[in-house]
Design a protein around this motif. Structure first.
Motif, PDB file in Angstrom:
ATOM      1  N   GLY A   1      -7.933  -2.972   2.768  1.00  0.00           N
ATOM      2  CA  GLY A   1      -8.750  -3.063   1.558  1.00  0.00           C
ATOM      3  C   GLY A   1      -9.701  -4.237   1.551  1.00  0.00           C
ATOM      4  N   ASP A   2     -10.019  -4.702   0.327  1.00  0.00           N
ATOM      5  CA  ASP A   2     -11.022  -5.748   0.158  1.00  0.00           C
ATOM      6  C   ASP A   2     -10.622  -7.055   0.838  1.00  0.00           C
ATOM      7  OD1 ASP A   2     -12.563  -4.012  -1.313  1.00  0.00           O
ATOM      8  OD2 ASP A   2     -11.816  -4.715  -3.258  1.00  0.00           O
ATOM      9  N   GLU A   3      -9.333  -7.351   0.863  1.00  0.00           N
ATOM     10  CA  GLU A   3      -8.873  -8.595   1.472  1.00  0.00           C
ATOM     11  C   GLU A   3      -9.274  -8.669   2.949  1.00  0.00           C
ATOM     12  OE1 GLU A   3      -4.891 -11.193   0.900  1.00  0.00           O
ATOM     13  OE2 GLU A   3      -4.586  -9.296   1.942  1.00  0.00           O
TER      14      GLU A   3
ATOM     15  N   ARG B   1     -11.900  -7.725   4.269  1.00  0.00           N
ATOM     16  CA  ARG B   1     -13.333  -7.955   4.444  1.00  0.00           C
ATOM     17  C   ARG B   1     -13.762  -9.372   4.101  1.00  0.00           C
ATOM     18  NH1 ARG B   1     -12.958  -2.398   3.278  1.00  0.00           N
ATOM     19  NH2 ARG B   1     -12.591  -2.692   1.053  1.00  0.00           N
ATOM     20  N   LEU B   2     -12.829 -10.215   3.695  1.00  0.00           N
ATOM     21  CA  LEU B   2     -13.171 -11.609   3.412  1.00  0.00           C
ATOM     22  C   LEU B   2     -13.605 -12.303   4.698  1.00  0.00           C
ATOM     23  CD1 LEU B   2     -10.241 -12.542   0.999  1.00  0.00           C
ATOM     24  CD2 LEU B   2     -12.610 -12.008   0.377  1.00  0.00           C
TER      25      LEU B   2
ATOM     26  N   THR C   1      -3.798  -6.721   7.129  1.00  0.00           N
ATOM     27  CA  THR C   1      -4.042  -6.366   5.740  1.00  0.00           C
ATOM     28  C   THR C   1      -4.992  -5.169   5.657  1.00  0.00           C
ATOM     29  OG1 THR C   1      -4.658  -7.268   3.570  1.00  0.00           O
ATOM     30  CG2 THR C   1      -5.993  -7.957   5.460  1.00  0.00           C
TER      31      THR C   1
ATOM     32  N   GLU D   1      -6.246   4.499   5.218  1.00  0.00           N
ATOM     33  CA  GLU D   1      -7.205   3.408   5.083  1.00  0.00           C
ATOM     34  C   GLU D   1      -7.125   2.519   6.314  1.00  0.00           C
ATOM     35  OE1 GLU D   1      -8.425  -0.077   1.865  1.00  0.00           O
ATOM     36  OE2 GLU D   1      -6.869   1.379   1.404  1.00  0.00           O
TER      37      GLU D   1
ATOM     38  N   GLU E   1     -13.298 -18.261   4.091  1.00  0.00           N
ATOM     39  CA  GLU E   1     -12.239 -18.034   3.113  1.00  0.00           C
ATOM     40  C   GLU E   1     -10.869 -18.055   3.778  1.00  0.00           C
ATOM     41  OE1 GLU E   1     -10.128 -17.302  -0.339  1.00  0.00           O
ATOM     42  OE2 GLU E   1     -12.229 -17.912  -0.087  1.00  0.00           O
TER      43      GLU E   1
ATOM     44  N   TRP F   1       0.847  -1.202   0.000  1.00  0.00           N
ATOM     45  CA  TRP F   1       0.000   0.000   0.000  1.00  0.00           C
ATOM     46  C   TRP F   1       0.878   1.247   0.000  1.00  0.00           C
ATOM     47  CZ3 TRP F   1      -0.963   4.349   2.837  1.00  0.00           C
ATOM     48  CH2 TRP F   1      -2.208   4.969   2.683  1.00  0.00           C
TER      49      TRP F   1
END
Length: 452
Positions: free
Chosen positions: A352-354, A356-357, A350, A295, A361, A157
């Protein structure tokens, strides 16, 4: 809403709040401690599964002897029920498990033969890629700057936003490098970010002892969170503990930083002093202070128990391998003093989108890595799995250290009743945090501090 005057009010029952409550109580102070969560400890808590296995959040051990004050403090709080041992670490690089602080001859041949170590070269934090290439060879320097850094989403990032790569090397060096004279002793001029000169000197001395060793302390029972619980028990002689205060509301003057009231559970407390021991971003929202742009970053925790032992005689394993979404593996059974461990905890930070898994998963991803690395058999399934997502503040390209210093200066210089025993934008070593909090609380009381 019923008004109630109170001498002292502590917001937050994590490690900082627990040290604050115990210190105040030891000086005859009384008051209330409120915590939004149902359990104390914050990021330094522990939880047990239905088999009695303990898992920790945040830091898992305290360095023994690094701070004489902290060693004595922890021993006293736990009534001497402290386990002391040398922390055994491993590293994962390119799929190889390597002893921490091993010299190059003890590294796997597939890696060792590619390193071109120049013992006459010297590198430290902030050194360029070219300097590392002269010290360790071009292949290993590129491995560190490109592959090892890529294992950390936070570093990726930062790089994508133009942060110079040399400034990010503190996450990798010297942790994932062979021990050698090429590692220069820490220097006050190193650009080290959140790592203090004391921290760098301490770990340098541990790495370069013969043999390398780091002595640590851990509660004999109850996981690391037992330390927080024991401090709160000591503090309850003067402080009422209110957990699960989800409706907490704070009325504070943003100019003078005078806290007029703290309301929760139908009671409006009118405090003489307020000790802020909760996350800094929450306080900033109440005050209208602008947080650094960035973020949110999250630490993902996967706690596993298997039928067979899964450890390699190590307490923890650190990762710098982008093929495995893992930052660290801890083996709670060994840390707690067992002869082997059927349990392990995977940590991964981590953005970002990762981040929110979901749990399924991450369970699948981590099991794939554990099997590939040989920690568990190919067909082994856990008999227990739990997943937690813990906030780790924000990742930002702004100078978080300067922002933190500015916040502390404004609070300490204000005329109100707000006290900040410890504000943080990143985790701090508990050997430094405990005496810092203790000393600041005593200074707030006008008492001659016994620690700083």
């Amino acid at each position: 809403m019923r008004d109630k005057p109170v001498e002292n009010l502590i917001v937050g029952a994590g490690l900082v709040g627990a040290v604050t409550a115990r210190t105040l109580a030891r000086h005859g102070q009384r008051g209330v401690l409120v915590e939004r969560n149902a359990d104390p400890g914050g990021v330094n808590g522990s939880f047990a599964d239905d088999r009695g296995n303990w898992f920790d959040h945040g830091r898992h051990v305290i360095s023994d002897g690094r701070s004489a004050f902290t060693t004595e403090f922890v021993t006293e709080v736990l009534r001497g029920r402290v386990r002391r041992f040398d922390l055994k670490r491993g590293l994962v690089v390119r799929g190889h498990l390597i002893p921490y602080a091993a010299e190059l001859p003890d590294w796997p041949e597939a890696l060792r033969e590619r390193v071109r170590l120049d013992p006459g070269a010297r590198v430290g934090l902030g050194s360029s890629r070219e300097a590392f290439a002269r010290a360790y060879g071009r292949w290993f320097a590129d491995l560190a700057f490109d592959e090892m850094m890529a294992a950390y989403p936070v570093l990726t990032w930062h790089r994508e936003r133009g942060v110079p790569e040399a400034h990010l090397m503190r996450w990798i060096f010297p942790w994932f490098f062979p021990r050698s004279e090429a590692e220069a002793p820490p220097d006050a001029g190193d650009r080290a970010g959140v790592y203090s000169e004391e921290s760098r000197r301490y770990h340098y001395d541990c790495r370069h002892a013969n043999p390398p060793r780091e002595s640590v302390m851990y509660p004999e029972e109850g996981g690391f969170g037992r330390l927080v619980e024991a401090m709160l028990e000591d503090g309850r002689e003067g402080f009422d503990l209110h957990l699960g205060a989800e409706d907490i509301d704070i009325d504070i003057d943003p100019e003078s930083l005078a806290v007029r009231s703290v309301s929760t559970g139908g009671i409006r407390y009118r405090p003489g002093r307020v000790f802020w021991c909760a996350p800094l971003p929450v306080l900033c929202r109440y005050l209208g202070w602008t947080l650094p742009a960035g973020e949110p970053q999250w630490e993902l925790l996967g706690s596993f128990t298997f039928e067979r032992p899964v450890d390699r005689g190590l307490h923890e394993v650190l990762f710098a391998d982008p093929d495995h979404p893992v930052r660290r593996i801890n083996f709670p059974g060994l840390i707690a003093g067992g002869s082997d461990s059927h349990t392990l905890q995977v940590e991964y930070t981590t953005v970002g989108d990762e981040a929110r898994l979901g749990a399924d998963e991450w369970r699948s991803r981590w099991l794939t890595s554990l099997r590939k690395l040989g920690f568990v058999d190919a067909g082994a399934e856990p008999v227990f799995f739990d997943f937690k997502r813990v906030s780790r503040g924000v990742v930002s390209t702004e100078d978080l250290g300067a922002f933190l210093a500015g916040c502390e200066e404004r609070i300490h210089g204000a005329s109100g009743n707000l006290v900040a025993p410890h504000l943080a934008v990143a985790s701090d070593n508990n050997a430094r945090l405990i005496p810092k909090v203790h000393g600041r609380v005593e200074r707030a009381l006008g008492t001659r501090p016994s620690a700083s």
